[in-house]
Enzyme design. Structure first.
Site, PDB file in Angstrom:
ATOM      1  N   HIS A 149      14.808  60.360  40.637  1.00 22.22           N
ATOM      2  CA  HIS A 149      15.943  59.439  40.792  1.00 22.22           C
ATOM      3  C   HIS A 149      15.294  58.090  41.074  1.00 22.22           C
ATOM      4  O   HIS A 149      14.501  57.977  42.028  1.00 22.22           O
ATOM      5  CB  HIS A 149      16.841  59.891  41.953  1.00 22.22           C
ATOM      6  CG  HIS A 149      18.030  58.990  42.183  1.00 22.22           C
ATOM      7  ND1 HIS A 149      19.327  59.385  41.896  1.00 22.22           N
ATOM      8  CD2 HIS A 149      18.110  57.719  42.647  1.00 22.22           C
ATOM      9  CE1 HIS A 149      20.156  58.385  42.193  1.00 22.22           C
ATOM     10  NE2 HIS A 149      19.438  57.366  42.646  1.00 22.22           N
ATOM     11  N   ASN A 187       7.365  54.104  41.209  1.00 26.57           N
ATOM     12  CA  ASN A 187       6.589  55.049  40.409  1.00 26.57           C
ATOM     13  C   ASN A 187       7.478  55.638  39.319  1.00 26.57           C
ATOM     14  O   ASN A 187       8.642  55.962  39.566  1.00 26.57           O
ATOM     15  CB  ASN A 187       6.062  56.182  41.294  1.00 26.57           C
ATOM     16  CG  ASN A 187       5.154  55.674  42.393  1.00 26.57           C
ATOM     17  OD1 ASN A 187       4.359  54.773  42.176  1.00 26.57           O
ATOM     18  ND2 ASN A 187       5.280  56.239  43.580  1.00 26.57           N
ATOM     19  N   HIS A 234       9.758  51.758  46.620  1.00 23.86           N
ATOM     20  CA  HIS A 234       9.134  51.880  47.937  1.00 23.86           C
ATOM     21  C   HIS A 234       8.947  50.469  48.478  1.00 23.86           C
ATOM     22  O   HIS A 234       8.400  49.612  47.784  1.00 23.86           O
ATOM     23  CB  HIS A 234       7.752  52.520  47.841  1.00 23.86           C
ATOM     24  CG  HIS A 234       7.734  53.929  47.325  1.00 23.86           C
ATOM     25  ND1 HIS A 234       7.511  55.010  48.145  1.00 23.86           N
ATOM     26  CD2 HIS A 234       7.898  54.438  46.081  1.00 23.86           C
ATOM     27  CE1 HIS A 234       7.530  56.125  47.417  1.00 23.86           C
ATOM     28  NE2 HIS A 234       7.760  55.806  46.156  1.00 23.86           N
ATOM     29  N   HIS A 278      13.793  54.912  42.338  1.00 24.54           N
ATOM     30  CA  HIS A 278      13.680  54.389  43.698  1.00 24.54           C
ATOM     31  C   HIS A 278      12.543  53.385  43.775  1.00 24.54           C
ATOM     32  O   HIS A 278      11.598  53.436  42.993  1.00 24.54           O
ATOM     33  CB  HIS A 278      13.454  55.518  44.713  1.00 24.54           C
ATOM     34  CG  HIS A 278      12.279  56.402  44.405  1.00 24.54           C
ATOM     35  ND1 HIS A 278      12.338  57.403  43.467  1.00 24.54           N
ATOM     36  CD2 HIS A 278      11.023  56.430  44.898  1.00 24.54           C
ATOM     37  CE1 HIS A 278      11.170  58.017  43.407  1.00 24.54           C
ATOM     38  NE2 HIS A 278      10.352  57.438  44.253  1.00 24.54           N
ATOM     39  N   ASP A 299      11.285  56.570  54.476  1.00 25.30           N
ATOM     40  CA  ASP A 299      10.551  57.638  53.810  1.00 25.30           C
ATOM     41  C   ASP A 299      10.169  58.700  54.841  1.00 25.30           C
ATOM     42  O   ASP A 299       9.720  58.394  55.939  1.00 25.30           O
ATOM     43  CB  ASP A 299       9.291  57.076  53.133  1.00 25.30           C
ATOM     44  CG  ASP A 299       8.700  58.051  52.124  1.00 25.30           C
ATOM     45  OD1 ASP A 299       8.744  57.753  50.916  1.00 25.30           O
ATOM     46  OD2 ASP A 299       8.207  59.126  52.538  1.00 25.30           O
ATOM     47  N   GLY A 329       3.019  58.944  38.871  1.00 25.40           N
ATOM     48  CA  GLY A 329       3.009  59.794  40.069  1.00 25.40           C
ATOM     49  C   GLY A 329       4.373  59.959  40.706  1.00 25.40           C
ATOM     50  O   GLY A 329       4.486  60.178  41.913  1.00 25.40           O
TER      51      GLY A 329
HETATM   52  P1  AMP Z   1       7.683  59.088  44.425  1.00 32.68           P
HETATM   53  O1  AMP Z   1       6.332  59.718  44.405  1.00 32.68           O
HETATM   54  O2  AMP Z   1       7.652  57.634  44.065  1.00 32.68           O
HETATM   55  O3  AMP Z   1       8.697  59.879  43.634  1.00 32.68           O
HETATM   56  O4  AMP Z   1       8.113  59.089  45.946  1.00 32.68           O
HETATM   57  C1  AMP Z   1       9.002  59.988  46.504  1.00 32.68           C
HETATM   58  C2  AMP Z   1       9.040  59.691  47.975  1.00 32.68           C
HETATM   59  O5  AMP Z   1      10.153  60.362  48.546  1.00 32.68           O
HETATM   60  C3  AMP Z   1       7.794  60.161  48.751  1.00 32.68           C
HETATM   61  O6  AMP Z   1       7.195  59.053  49.390  1.00 32.68           O
HETATM   62  C4  AMP Z   1       8.366  61.156  49.766  1.00 32.68           C
HETATM   63  O7  AMP Z   1       7.726  61.097  51.007  1.00 32.68           O
HETATM   64  C5  AMP Z   1       9.827  60.737  49.844  1.00 32.68           C
HETATM   65  N1  AMP Z   1      10.759  61.784  50.242  1.00 32.68           N
HETATM   66  C6  AMP Z   1      10.859  63.039  49.739  1.00 32.68           C
HETATM   67  N2  AMP Z   1      11.859  63.713  50.342  1.00 32.68           N
HETATM   68  C7  AMP Z   1      12.413  62.846  51.228  1.00 32.68           C
HETATM   69  C8  AMP Z   1      13.492  62.944  52.166  1.00 32.68           C
HETATM   70  N3  AMP Z   1      14.209  64.070  52.292  1.00 32.68           N
HETATM   71  N4  AMP Z   1      13.784  61.861  52.923  1.00 32.68           N
HETATM   72  C9  AMP Z   1      13.065  60.732  52.798  1.00 32.68           C
HETATM   73  N5  AMP Z   1      12.056  60.570  51.937  1.00 32.68           N
HETATM   74  C10 AMP Z   1      11.721  61.620  51.168  1.00 32.68           C
END
Ligand code: AMP
Length: 116
Positions: free
Chosen positions: A101, A90, A105, A103, A32, A96
């Site tokens: 897409h 999420n 964590h 994913h 991340d 949130g």
């Molecule tokens: P969510 O709120 O579950 O959609 O989490 C999205 C996550 O993607 C967040 O923790 C961001 O820090 C992470 N994120 C956004 N852009 C990038 C990127 N280019 N490379 C790695 N992580 C990213």
């Protein structure tokens, strides 16, 4: 409706760099960019799924189980299995979700407090 220009779609296509932890034809695990724990890795399928429910409804039990088995392998590879970790996905406004897409964590390497 899946947005083909979301940031993770661009990462899958190689248009935006990422720090890869594990990749094969079906999945990608990467660090991340804004970690909230010492270990913060994101896991995504390469297929077009908006969120958890979309991933489950569009895929076979085999594909779904392979994704989570690979998640477990990555957890072992990261060395966080023994001390514990959180796996979170999420979804939507109430969840949130920022990137549309699906994913997960993977959070660990320390006691993970989500209120921070
Ligand atoms: P969510 O709120 O579950 O959609 O989490 C999205 C996550 O993607 C967040 O923790 C961001 O820090 C992470 N994120 C956004 N852009 C990038 C990127 N280019 N490379 C790695 N992580 C990213």
């Amino acid at each position: 409706m899946y947005d083909k220009n979301n940031i993770f779609a661009k990462i899958i296509r190689g248009e935006i760099p990422c720090e890869k932890v594990y990749e094969d034809d079906e999945v990608l695990f990467f660090k991340d960019i804004n970690p909230i724990a010492k270990v913060h890795v994101l896991g995504i399928p390469k297929s077009q799924c908006v969120d958890f429910s979309d991933f489950i409804s569009k895929n076979t039990p085999t594909t779904i189980s392979e994704f989570f088995n690979k998640t477990n392998l990555v957890i072992e590879k990261l060395g966080i299995a023994k001390d514990g970790y959180k796996v979170i996905s999420n979804s939507g406004i109430n969840g949130g979700q920022e990137v549309p897409h699906f994913h997960i964590h993977i959070l660990g390497g320390q006691k993970v407090n989500l209120s921070n």
